[in-house]
Design a protein around this motif. Structure first.
Motif, PDB file in Angstrom:
ATOM      1  N   ARG A  87     112.356  -4.701  12.848  1.00 10.57           N
ATOM      2  CA  ARG A  87     111.601  -5.165  11.692  1.00 10.57           C
ATOM      3  C   ARG A  87     111.971  -4.335  10.468  1.00 10.57           C
ATOM      4  O   ARG A  87     112.003  -3.103  10.524  1.00 10.57           O
ATOM      5  N   GLU A  88     112.254  -4.998   9.372  1.00 11.72           N
ATOM      6  CA  GLU A  88     112.545  -4.302   8.130  1.00 11.72           C
ATOM      7  C   GLU A  88     111.235  -3.991   7.409  1.00 11.72           C
ATOM      8  O   GLU A  88     110.302  -4.789   7.414  1.00 11.72           O
ATOM      9  N   LEU A  89     111.196  -2.835   6.787  1.00  8.79           N
ATOM     10  CA  LEU A  89     110.026  -2.408   6.036  1.00  8.79           C
ATOM     11  C   LEU A  89     110.310  -2.486   4.544  1.00  8.79           C
ATOM     12  O   LEU A  89     111.457  -2.383   4.104  1.00  8.79           O
TER      13      LEU A  89
ATOM     14  N   ASN B 284     110.952  11.023  10.130  1.00  5.94           N
ATOM     15  CA  ASN B 284     111.098  10.214   8.919  1.00  5.94           C
ATOM     16  C   ASN B 284     112.183   9.165   9.072  1.00  5.94           C
ATOM     17  O   ASN B 284     112.081   8.078   8.517  1.00  5.94           O
ATOM     18  N   ALA B 285     113.221   9.484   9.809  1.00  5.09           N
ATOM     19  CA  ALA B 285     114.321   8.538   9.991  1.00  5.09           C
ATOM     20  C   ALA B 285     113.892   7.332  10.813  1.00  5.09           C
ATOM     21  O   ALA B 285     114.487   6.257  10.677  1.00  5.09           O
ATOM     22  N   LEU B 286     112.856   7.494  11.644  1.00  2.87           N
ATOM     23  CA  LEU B 286     112.390   6.372  12.460  1.00  2.87           C
ATOM     24  C   LEU B 286     112.017   5.157  11.619  1.00  2.87           C
ATOM     25  O   LEU B 286     112.248   4.023  12.027  1.00  2.87           O
ATOM     26  N   PHE B 287     111.439   5.399  10.467  1.00  2.00           N
ATOM     27  CA  PHE B 287     111.024   4.256   9.656  1.00  2.00           C
ATOM     28  C   PHE B 287     111.728   4.198   8.303  1.00  2.00           C
ATOM     29  O   PHE B 287     111.809   3.142   7.707  1.00  2.00           O
ATOM     30  N   ALA B 288     112.287   5.301   7.828  1.00  2.71           N
ATOM     31  CA  ALA B 288     112.948   5.262   6.518  1.00  2.71           C
ATOM     32  C   ALA B 288     114.227   4.447   6.561  1.00  2.71           C
ATOM     33  O   ALA B 288     114.590   3.807   5.576  1.00  2.71           O
TER      34      ALA B 288
END
Length: 114
Positions: free
Chosen positions: A4-6, A80-84
């Motif tokens: 999924r893109e945030l 932070n890399a998990l979602f950034a």
């Protein structure tokens, strides 16, 4: 299932509280880093160094501090890399600068104003 893109504002909404929470356990690595910087600046002649700090084995403490700083940095970067990296439209430079400031600045303020 595709990842999924945030949206960038979602990353900021997740990242700011997360990094403020990560600042709590990162206070000791920040203190070790500050001690290492103080001893290094003293060895270079930029500031006066307390001789008891250097004579009492600061090298060992600085070595442990380097390991703890690297470990804390890897944890902060990994979380932070998990979602950034799921936000392709995120402007990376301001976000990673904010991450560094949100993690390091509370520790520096805590140890300098005690």
């Amino acid at each position: 299932m595709p990842r999924r893109e945030l949206r960038p504002h979602h990353v900021w909404l997740i990242g700011v509280p997360l990094n403020l929470l990560l600042a709590v356990p990162a206070a000791y690595p920040v203190a070790f880093g500050m001690l290492g910087a103080q001893v290094l600046a003293g060895e270079l002649g930029w500031v006066p160094v307390d001789p008891t700090v250097v004579d009492d084995g600061a090298g060992f403490v600085i070595g442990l501090g380097l390991v703890s700083v690297l470990s804390a940095g890897l944890v902060v970067f990994g979380l932070n890399a998990l979602f950034a990296f799921r936000a392709p439209k995120l402007t990376a430079a301001p976000y990673w600068l904010a991450v560094a400031l949100l993690v390091v600045l509370p520790g520096v303020l805590y140890w300098t104003h005690r």
